[in-house]
Design a protein around this motif. Structure first.
Motif, mmCIF file in Angstrom:
data_model
loop_
_atom_site.group_PDB
_atom_site.id
_atom_site.type_symbol
_atom_site.label_atom_id
_atom_site.label_comp_id
_atom_site.label_asym_id
_atom_site.label_seq_id
_atom_site.Cartn_x
_atom_site.Cartn_y
_atom_site.Cartn_z
ATOM 1 N N LYS A 46 -130.246 -67.298 -19.328
ATOM 2 C CA LYS A 46 -131.065 -67.982 -18.327
ATOM 3 C C LYS A 46 -130.984 -67.218 -17.005
ATOM 4 N N GLN A 48 -133.036 -66.493 -12.984
ATOM 5 C CA GLN A 48 -133.945 -67.034 -11.972
ATOM 6 C C GLN A 48 -134.437 -65.900 -11.090
ATOM 7 N N THR A 54 -137.690 -70.056 -13.221
ATOM 8 C CA THR A 54 -136.613 -70.035 -14.202
ATOM 9 C C THR A 54 -137.101 -69.309 -15.443
ATOM 10 N N ASN A 228 -141.663 -71.945 -8.622
ATOM 11 C CA ASN A 228 -140.468 -72.765 -8.455
ATOM 12 C C ASN A 228 -140.583 -74.115 -9.162
ATOM 13 N N THR A 231 -140.969 -73.096 -15.745
ATOM 14 C CA THR A 231 -139.979 -72.434 -16.591
ATOM 15 C C THR A 231 -140.709 -71.532 -17.564
#
Length: 941
Positions: A46, A48, A54, A228, A231
Motif C-alpha cells: 500500500k 500513497q 491511495t 485524495n 483508491t
C-alpha cells in the motif's frame, strides 16, 4: 476449521517481492502485507502519492492479465435532498471522453485491447474498472488518470443531455418496466427519516434528474473526484516497480481535491410500525418487512447476519419451514444487508395465490416465526453451518484477480485497511449463541418495522394493513453540491495526447486438459488448477427439453427441481444442512439440450460431498407433497413471468421463428397449460429416461490430478442406463419476414424490440463463427454501430445489440433493445437503417482491425476461473472439438478477410428475411408503427 484451506487459497499464487529499492519522488510506502503458515489474507503493498491518492498493488502471476480498479468514496449518500442521481449520472459521464481521450474512445480502446470494463455506483462509492491482457496496463492507467484529472474540458451540454436520457432509459428498464421495480425506493422513503442520504434511490428521482444541469455535474466532479478521495488498486501479472512508476507519472501531478470527511454514522430508529402499499403490474402479492439495526463494520453486524440466516437463509430456516414448505409462499427469506451508514434487517415473502394470497395472513406467519425463533433459540449447528459457509464463500470468492482487487479496494475505502479478510473471518468465527440472542433482543424483538405490501392492480384488499405512512414532500436543496473548492487547472509535464505504447502480447496460458472415463464409460474431461483448494464438477446429461414432446414442456425443469428435494433417506432440509456443514453446494437444473448437476466443494470435503451427490442422484424420493409444492411454485412463477416484457418478447420470438410444435419454439420452462398437466408419474418416467449413465458427460476442475479426480468420482461407477435418442423434429413453419408483430403490454414504460430470423447452427471454426466475427462491429461490442447510435447518439435505450446464437441443430440472428415507448418507431427505423447499411457495404478496414484486435487479445482473459475453464472443456466435449480449437479460432480471426466477412453480411443480414417483434403499449405505439409500411399482426400469448 478451514484456516489452512483459506490460507492456501489466498497465499498460494502470490508473488510479492520483499523490498523495493527506490520509490518515485512523492510516493510513500505505507505498508507491506504478506502471509505464511496459518495466516489468512491477500498479500499487497500500500502506497500513497503526495496528492493523497491511495495505491494498492497485488501481484498474481497465475494468468496473463491485470485488473485495474479506481474507487471513489462517493455514492448517492453524498447527495443532497432534491438533488439525487448525481453520483450515478456521473458514472455514465466518466465514459464520455476527457481532454486527451476522444468521445467513445475509452470503451473502444479497452475493448480493442481485448479487455472488459464497467463502472458501478451504490449509496457509498463509485468504482471504475478494467480487466485487460497484461501488456495493456500503462494504457489503462493513462485512461483512468485522464478522466480523474482532465474530465471537465471535454464535458459538453450535448454529452450531458444524452447521458441524462440514457439514465432515464436505465431507470425505465430496471425500475419502471420491471415488476416490483419501484418497491425498494418506496420502502426506503418509509424506512429512513426525510433527508437521510439513503432515503432516495441511487439512480435518482426523475424530477431531480430533470432539474440537473451541466454546472451541477461540474461541481459534483470538482467536489468528490479528487485523488485524495480515491483508491487505485491493481492486481495481476505485472512488475510492481514499473507499475508504480507509471502510477506516479500519470496520477502524481493531479492536484488534490477538497478535503473529504468521513460521513457521520447515526443509528436509524423507528417510533412505530409504518405500513404502506402499492399496486403494480404483478401476479404474486409481496410483503416486505424491515427494521433498522446497525451499520457496516459495527460489532453487532456478524451476529445479526447469523440471526438472519437462521430465520430465513434457505431450506433449513424457520421461514422456509413455515412459509414455503407449507405452501403459503412461493418464496420467502431474511437477510441483513449493510451499508456504510445503516443496515436493514429485511424479511420478505411472495404469497401463493392458491392459498388466498392475503398479506395480513402472511404477516402473521412471519411475526409468529420471529416468536418461534425466540422460543427455539440458537443451537450449535446453526452457528457452525453459517461460519463454515462464510469461510467457504471467502475461498470460492477469490478465484479471480478481479474479486481480490475488489476486496482490497472495498476494505481500504470503508475501513482504511485492505487487510480485513482474516479479521472478518474472525468476527464471524467468534460469534456465540449468546451474541445472537443479545442482538435479537436489542434490535428485533418487539421493535417497530416498516411493512410494505405490493399487490396486483385492482386487488388492494390483499394488503397487510391500511397505510399509515405517506412519503413527505421532497425538499429541494438550493445547490447540488456544498463545500465546493475548485481544483486548479493542470498543466501536464508530458504530452498526454500520446497514447502509451503496449508491450508484447502475452503468452496465453490455455489450460492443460486431460480426458478419461469412469468404469461405466462416462466421459470425463478435466484440468488441474492449484490457485484455490476447491473442486468444481458439472455432470451434463444430454437431453433436457429437447427429448420431450412439446406438450410436456417444463417437465425437464420440474424434474430437476424434484432432484433438489428429498431423497429416500433424508428430507431436503436434512440434505441441505449436511451440505452447509461442509461448505458445499449441489444443485440440479435443466435447459434446452441438457439437464445438469453442479457440484462445488472444498477439496478436503469432496469425498463427503460426493456421498450426498450419490444419495440425491440415485435415490430421489419423489414425494407427492414435494411435487405438489414444486409444481405450484413453478406455476406461480410462470404467472409472474407473464408480467415481464422481456419474457413475453423471448417467448413470442421463439414461437414465431420455430412454431409451437418444435422444442425450439416452446420455452423449456413450459407454459401454464403444459405444467398444469404434468404429474408425478411423468416426473418419475422422465427421470428414468434422462438421468442415465448413457446420457452423462462430466467436466471437472480442481487442485487434483487426473487419477485423483477420477478416484473421487468413482462413486458414480455404478451408475447405469443407456443413452436416450433425440426424437425427430417437427417440421418448421414457413418463415416470412417483412412484418411487424405486436404483443400488447398496457402501460409499459418501454418497448422491447426484437428483429431476427432463423440462422446458423453452432460451429466453432466455420460459417457460424465467422458470422460472429462479422456481426461484432455491427452489434457485438459496446461501441458497435447499433449501440452507439441508439444509446450514445440518440438516447433511446440503455443498451442495444445484435448477435448470432447457435445450438447443435438450429440457430437464430437477433437485434434487440428495450427503448422508451415514445420513441419506439424512431428506434426501429434506426435499427433497420444500421442493419441495411451494414448489409449493403459491410465493415470498414478500421472495424476489421478493431474486431481482430479485440477478439484475439481477449483470449488472455478466457481461462482464469474454474468455471471459465469448465466452459472451454464443455464446448470441446459437447461438440467433439479439438483441444486447441480456441487457437484455431484465433488464427481464423487474424486471417479472415474483409471480403469474406462482408460477403457474409450480404447473405446473412437481409432485413426482408427478418421478422420484427415489438412488446409494448399497443395504444401508444401501433399508429406510428403503421406508418413504416409493414403489415402489422397482433399476437396473443
Amino acid at each position: 476449521m478451514l484456516a489452512a484451506a483459506v490460507s492456501a487459497a489466498l497465499f498460494g499464487c502470490a508473488g510479492q517481492q520483499e523490498s523495493k529499492a527506490t520509490l518515485p519522488a512523492g510516493v510513500t510506502l505505507l505498508e507491506t502485507v504478506s502471509f505464511s503458515g496459518q495466516d489468512v489474507g491477500i498479500p499487497y503493498r500500500k502506497y500513497q502519492l503526495a496528492n493523497g491518492l491511495t495505491v494498492i498493488l497485488h501481484e498474481d502471476h497465475s494468468d496473463p492479465l491485470v485488473h485495474v480498479d479506481v474507487t471513489y468514496h462517493v455514492g448517492s449518500g453524498r447527495e443532497l435532498e432534491g438533488r439525487s442521481g448525481f453520483a450515478h449520472l456521473f458514472e455514465h459521464m466518466m465514459f464520455q471522453g476527457s481532454e486527451h481521450v476522444g468521445d467513445e474512445q475509452h470503451f473502444k480502446m479497452v475493448t480493442e485491447a481485448g479487455g472488459t470494463l464497467n463502472g458501478t455506483t451504490n449509496t457509498d462509492r463509485t468504482n471504475y474498472f478494467e480487466t485487460v491482457p497484461n501488456n495493456q496496463l500503462e494504457k489503462m492507467l493513462w485512461l483512468e488518470s485522464d478522466r480523474m484529472g482532465f474530465f471537465l474540458p471535454a464535458l459538453t451540454e450535448e454529452k450531458f443531455e444524452v447521458q441524462r436520457e440514457t439514465v432515464k432509459n436505465e431507470r425505465a428498464q430496471r425500475i419502471d418496466n420491471r415488476p416490483y421495480g419501484r418497491m425498494g425506493e418506496r420502502f426506503n422513503q418509509a424506512f429512513y427519516p426525510q433527508g437521510h442520504p439513503y432515503s432516495w434511490p441511487v439512480i435518482g428521482w426523475p424530477e431531480d434528474l430533470d432539474r440537473a444541469d451541466v454546472e451541477d455535474v461540474k461541481h459534483f466532479f470538482q467536489r468528490w473526484y479528487g485523488p485524495n478521495n480515491a483508491t487505485l488498486t491493481i492486481g495481476g501479472d505485472f512488475d510492481e516497480v514499473q507499475a508504480l512508476a507509471w502510477v506516479n507519472k500519470y496520477f502524481g501531478e493531479i492536484p488534490a481535491g477538497p478535503a473529504v470527511a468521513e460521513p457521520i454514522k447515526e443509528l436509524v430508529t423507528l417510533d412505530e410500525d409504518r405500513y404502506l402499499s402499492m399496486e403494480d403490474r404483478v401476479h404474486l402479492p409481496l410483503i416486505r418487512m424491515g427494521m433498522p439495526t446497525v451499520y457496516a463494520r459495527h460489532e453487532d453486524e456478524p451476529a445479526l447476519d447469523l440471526l438472519s440466516n437462521i430465520l430465513g437463509g434457505g431450506k433449513t430456516s424457520i421461514f422456509y419451514k413455515n412459509l414455503v414448505k407449507d405452501g403459503f409462499a412461493v418464496q420467502a427469506g431474511v437477510s441483513h444487508p449493510c451499508q456504510e451508514l445503516a443496515c436493514q434487517f429485511s424479511l420478505y415473502a411472495l404469497a401463493n395465490p392458491a392459498k388466498g394470497g392475503n398479506l395480513d395472513a402472511i404477516e402473521k406467519i412471519m411475526r409468529d416465526s420471529i416468536t418461534e425463533f425466540e422460543q427455539r433459540g440458537v443451537n450449535d449447528e446453526d452457528l457452525e453451518k453459517v461460519k463454515v459457509n462464510f469461510e467457504a464463500a471467502t475461498i470460492f470468492g477469490l478465484q479471480s484477480v478481479q474479486v481480490k482487487v475488489s476486496s482490497l479496494a472495498f476494505n481500504e475505502t470503508f475501513s482504511g485497511n485492505p487487510n480485513m479478510i482474516g479479521s472478518d473471518l474472525a468476527r464471524y468465527a467468534n460469534v456465540t449463541k449468546e451474541d445472537v440472542m443479545r442482538v435479537f433482543n436489542r434490535y428485533i424483538k418487539d421493535k417497530p418495522m416498516v411493512v410494505m405490501s405490493v399487490v396486483p392492480q385492482g386487488q388492494k384488499q390483499l394488503i397487510a394493513k391500511a397505510d399509515n405512512f405517506v412519503a413527505p414532500t421532497e425538499k429541494v436543496a438550493a445547490v447540488a453540491v456544498q463545500d465546493l473548492n475548485v481544483k486548479p487547472q493542470i498543466t501536464s509535464k508530458f504530452d498526454r495526447n500520446v497514447v502509451p505504447p503496449v508491450g508484447a502480447a502475452p503468452v496465453l496460458k490455455i489450460p492443460t486438459l486431460w480426458q478419461g472415463e469412469l468404469a461405466n464409460n462416462i466421459e470425463v474431461i478435466g484440468t488441474e488448477t492449484n490457485e484455490t483448494p476447491t473442486v468444481e464438477v458439472v455432470v451434463y446429461l444430454n437431453g433436457g427439453h429437447r427429448i420431450l414432446d412439446v406438450q410436456q414442456a417444463g417437465l425437464a425443469s420440474i424434474t430437476a427441481s424434484m432432484m433438489n428435494e428429498s431423497s429416500l433417506k433424508r428430507s431436503a432440509e436434512d440434505l441441505t444442512q449436511a451440505l452447509e456443514m461442509l461448505g458445499s453446494n449441489v444443485s440440479f437444473g435443466a435447459s434446452s439440450y441438457q439437464s445438469h448437476l453442479k457440484i462445488s466443494a472444498l477439496t478436503e470435503n469432496l469425498d463427503a460431498t460426493m456421498k450426498i451427490v450419490q444419495e440425491k442422484l440415485f435415490e430421489p424420493a419423489f414425494k407427492q407433497a414435494d411435487f405438489d409444492r414444486v409444481k405450484q411454485q413453478l406455476l406461480q412463477n410462470l404467472q409472474r413471468q407473464l408480467t415481464e416484457p422481456s419474457y413475453l418478447a423471448s417467448r413470442a420470438f421463439g414461437t414465431l421463428l420455430y412454431g409451437d410444435k418444435s422444442p425450439f419454439g416452446v420455452s423449456s420452462g413450459g407454459s401454464i397449460e403444459s405444467v398444469s398437466a404434468i404429474t408425478l408419474d411423468d416426473v418419475k418416467a422422465f427421470y428414468q429416461r434422462q438421468y442415465t449413465a448413457g446420457n452423462a458427460q462430466i467436466v471437472a476442475v480442481g487442485n487434483l490430478s487426473k487419477d485423483q479426480m477420477l478416484t473421487k468420482l468413482s462413486g458414480l461407477n455404478s451408475w447405469k442406463g443407456d443413452k436416450t435418442p433425440f426424437p425427430e423434429l417437427a417440421e418448421l413453419p414457413t418463415f416470412s419476414g417483412g412484418k411487424i408483430y405486436i404483443v400488447d403490454k398496457p402501460e409499459a414504460a418501454q418497448s422491447v424490440i426484437k428483429i431476427g430470423k432463423r440462422a446458423l447452427a453452432y460451429d466453432a471454426t466455420g460459417t457460424f463463427f465467422k458470422s460472429y466475427l462479422m456481426n461484432y462491429p455491427l452489434g457485438g461490442a459496446f461501441n458497435s454501430r447499433i449501440n452507439l447510435n441508439l444509446r450514445e447518439d440518440k438516447g433511446y435505450t440503455y443498451g442495444a445489440r445484435s448477435y448470432f446464437s447457435g445450438g447443435p441443430e438450429q440457430g437464430y440472428y437477433q437485434a434487440t433493445a428495450s427503448v422508451r415507448s415514445d420513441v419506439t418507431t424512431e428506434a426501429l427505423i434506426e435499427f433497420i437503417k444500421e442493419i441495411n447499411e451494414f448489409q449493403a457495404t459491410g465493415m470498414t478496414e478500421d472495424e476489421l482491425n478493431f474486431m481482430q484486435n479485440s477478439i484475439s487479445q481477449s483470449k488472455a482473459l478466457d481461462y482464469e476461473t474454474p468455471y471459465q475453464k469448465a466452459g472451454l472443456m464443455r464446448n470441446i466435449q459437447r461438440y467433439n472439438l479439438d483441444d486447441n480449437y480456441s487457437e484455431q479460432q484465433t488464427k481464423i480471426t487474424n486471417e479472415v478477410t474483409l471480403n469474406e466477412l462482408n460477403g457474409l453480411a450480404k447473405s446473412q443480414l437481409k432485413i426482408d428475411d427478418m421478422l420484427i417483434l415489438v412488446v409494448g403499449d399497443r395504444a401508444k405505439i401501433e399508429s406510428e408503427l403503421s406508418t413504416l409500411g409493414y403489415p402489422i399482426e397482433i399476437l396473443q400469448l
